[in-house]
Write an enzyme that holds these catalytic residues in place. Sequence first.
Site, short mmCIF file in Angstrom:
data_model
loop_
_atom_site.label_atom_id
_atom_site.label_comp_id
_atom_site.label_asym_id
_atom_site.label_seq_id
_atom_site.Cartn_x
_atom_site.Cartn_y
_atom_site.Cartn_z
N ASP A 53 10.84 34.73 -31.54
CA ASP A 53 9.98 34.83 -32.12
C ASP A 53 9.09 35.49 -31.37
O ASP A 53 8.13 36.40 -31.24
CB ASP A 53 8.93 34.15 -32.77
CG ASP A 53 8.66 32.64 -32.75
OD1 ASP A 53 9.55 32.13 -31.56
OD2 ASP A 53 8.10 32.24 -32.57
N GLU A 76 22.84 31.21 -27.20
CA GLU A 76 22.07 31.16 -26.11
C GLU A 76 22.81 31.06 -24.82
O GLU A 76 23.68 32.37 -23.46
CB GLU A 76 20.41 31.14 -25.30
CG GLU A 76 19.17 31.34 -26.92
CD GLU A 76 19.14 30.57 -27.88
OE1 GLU A 76 18.39 31.27 -28.41
OE2 GLU A 76 19.48 29.62 -28.23
N HIS A 141 4.86 26.15 -30.25
CA HIS A 141 5.41 25.36 -31.08
C HIS A 141 6.93 26.05 -29.56
O HIS A 141 6.48 27.70 -28.49
CB HIS A 141 6.21 26.13 -31.68
CG HIS A 141 6.32 27.80 -32.07
ND1 HIS A 141 5.69 28.19 -32.61
CD2 HIS A 141 7.25 28.22 -32.44
CE1 HIS A 141 5.89 29.56 -32.04
NE2 HIS A 141 6.92 29.85 -32.03
N HIS A 142 7.92 25.34 -28.98
CA HIS A 142 8.73 25.63 -27.40
C HIS A 142 8.62 25.25 -26.74
O HIS A 142 8.88 25.92 -25.64
CB HIS A 142 8.66 27.36 -27.90
CG HIS A 142 9.46 27.53 -29.36
ND1 HIS A 142 10.19 26.70 -30.01
CD2 HIS A 142 9.86 29.08 -29.03
CE1 HIS A 142 11.48 27.87 -30.63
NE2 HIS A 142 10.43 29.39 -30.84
N GLY A 437 32.57 26.67 -13.21
CA GLY A 437 34.01 25.48 -14.00
C GLY A 437 33.17 24.94 -14.86
O GLY A 437 34.00 24.06 -15.30
N ASP A 467 42.88 24.37 -25.54
CA ASP A 467 42.48 24.31 -27.51
C ASP A 467 40.95 23.73 -26.83
O ASP A 467 40.10 23.76 -28.04
CB ASP A 467 43.22 23.38 -28.11
CG ASP A 467 44.31 21.98 -27.08
OD1 ASP A 467 43.45 22.19 -26.08
OD2 ASP A 467 44.50 21.44 -28.18
N GLY A 496 43.80 18.98 -26.50
CA GLY A 496 43.06 18.47 -25.12
C GLY A 496 42.97 18.82 -24.26
O GLY A 496 42.92 20.23 -23.94
N GLU A 500 41.34 18.12 -17.31
CA GLU A 500 40.69 16.28 -17.13
C GLU A 500 41.73 14.79 -17.45
O GLU A 500 41.73 13.97 -16.42
CB GLU A 500 39.64 16.15 -18.13
CG GLU A 500 39.23 16.95 -18.33
CD GLU A 500 37.69 17.12 -17.34
OE1 GLU A 500 38.02 16.41 -16.55
OE2 GLU A 500 37.01 18.39 -17.03
#
Length: 592
Positions: A53, A76, A141-142, A437, A467, A496, A500
């Site tokens: 808005d 965003e 608001h916000h 990263g 994935d 997965g 990691e």
Amino acid sequence: MSIETLQAEVNRLRLQLETLQAKNASEPIEIGNYLLARLAQLKVTKMFGVPGDFNLSFLDLVEDHPTVDWVGNCNELNSAYAADGYARVKEDSIGVVLTTFGVGELSAINGVAGAFSEIVPVLHVVGVPSTEQQSSKALLHHTLGDGRYDAYIKAAENFTISQGIITDKDTAAAHIDRVLADCMTRARPVYLTLPTNLVYEKISSERLKIPLSRAQPPNDPEVEAFVLDEVEKLVQGAEDSVIFLVDACAIRHDARQEVIELVKKTGFPVYVAPMGKTVVPENYERYGGIYMGSVSHPDVKEKVESAKLILSIGSIKSDFNTGNFTYSIPTARTVEFHSDHTKVQHGVFPAVGMKQILPRLTARLGPAARKLEVPAFRAILPTENSDTITHAWLWPRLSKFFQPKDVVVGETGTSNFGLLEVPFPEGAVFVSQLLWGSIGWAVGSTLGAAFAAREIGMNRTMLFIGDGSLQLTVQELSVMLRHGLRPIVFVLNNAGYTIERCIRGPNRKYNDISNWNWTGLLSVLGDAELAVSQSHTVHTKAELSALLDTPSFGDTSKMQLVEVMMQMHDAPRALMFQTEMGAKSNPYNDAI
């Protein structure tokens, strides 16, 4: 001083004079349209973001603008990623993201921070409440509910190089010009607020007659001459045992062409850091590949580290970019060229930037005797008994599928490290985010990169992503479909987060994800009749090769998604080496 640099200085001074004189003789223009006019001058044709808005009145002007198109993203964060990708590929322009106050801008801040980290010029425009509402600290608001209207500005100050807080119409144009100039010349994100009550306020358009420039301030001529003398002496003393090591800032600060001219005239071997991949054409005969310290291929490591002189251009010495800080190139044998300074051995010379000094160095240095051999940078398919798709086989095979002027986007993890190890054809561009990263970045970045590639006449746009990463930002595939973009998306299905797993917890459930119906994805995201897209699953080397060799697959007539089935714990050589070294340096490693 070059004509371009001189003209830029003249224009900068003219803008300062305009600020002081505040001329009003020209045709008035709305503040919102003034900003759009400046963006059009900077060759911006796409604006990414989400409506809210506090930015809707400005969005009316955007939608009515003849050349700046509103893209519209799913969130965003993705819009900031897209602006980042757009700016990386369209190197003579900037990326633009528009959000609303508070909730919108905070959602985008990770993407903006990534652009800051990786030195990418992005303008973040925020539609904010009216100046009266801000002054009265209205409980809108916000807001945070405590009247602190500067809280988000303070947050933005940490992730942008310059901020333009528009509070009145008299200074609006000067704020806009200042942040845009900073964005271009310093190659980092900037932040601009646009209050709702000022969007349609009219101001003089006189300043629009004076173009903004991305040219760097002129080098100090005496210091530059001294630096040139010193570098020339070092080159002569090295007796042609000289190599170039080029990195990403050569692109970010508009010195790509200057680098290529210097490299080709001298003939010294040239290597690049991971973030600098494709700065130099990889089919150039004196190009030797990627140097990343101890992670490098042994022949590359030996050639770089044994040179008597390393001419480093635009370096970014982050952990992944340097093989976990394992560079072995002593300062006494190194000259570093940066955007705003030059370092000759142990001496630092401020205000001597590479954009201007490199052409003068090219004029000084003659062709080398080419005593140093350059290792051939080739993609060699390994001999493997199994038909299982492995990383050792995948990336050399894909390199044969690449074409000149392709734009290739690699996601953080296996894709980035796999793509580093294979050559790209002439004019191809590699887009990656090795320093920041942020997993999922590559999807939004591909959207922006594909728009930019289409605008500047590049070839195909390709995305390589795992994935796990794709699940974070998958919505932007729908935006690509909506806008008629036709990227080729390779989804590496290895069950997965492989990067990691390489770092820690190879069998821990925190590295697991839900398996999606990847080949049904594009029908859900907008192509219900599969009129403009195709999806495939390949389990074997033979299946993937057959697909890559099918002419209609690579002709961009349709958007393609390929699910590539891979083993859970398989990873590229460079990634395994890098993460092994990183794990050893982490204090929690001995608890595994």
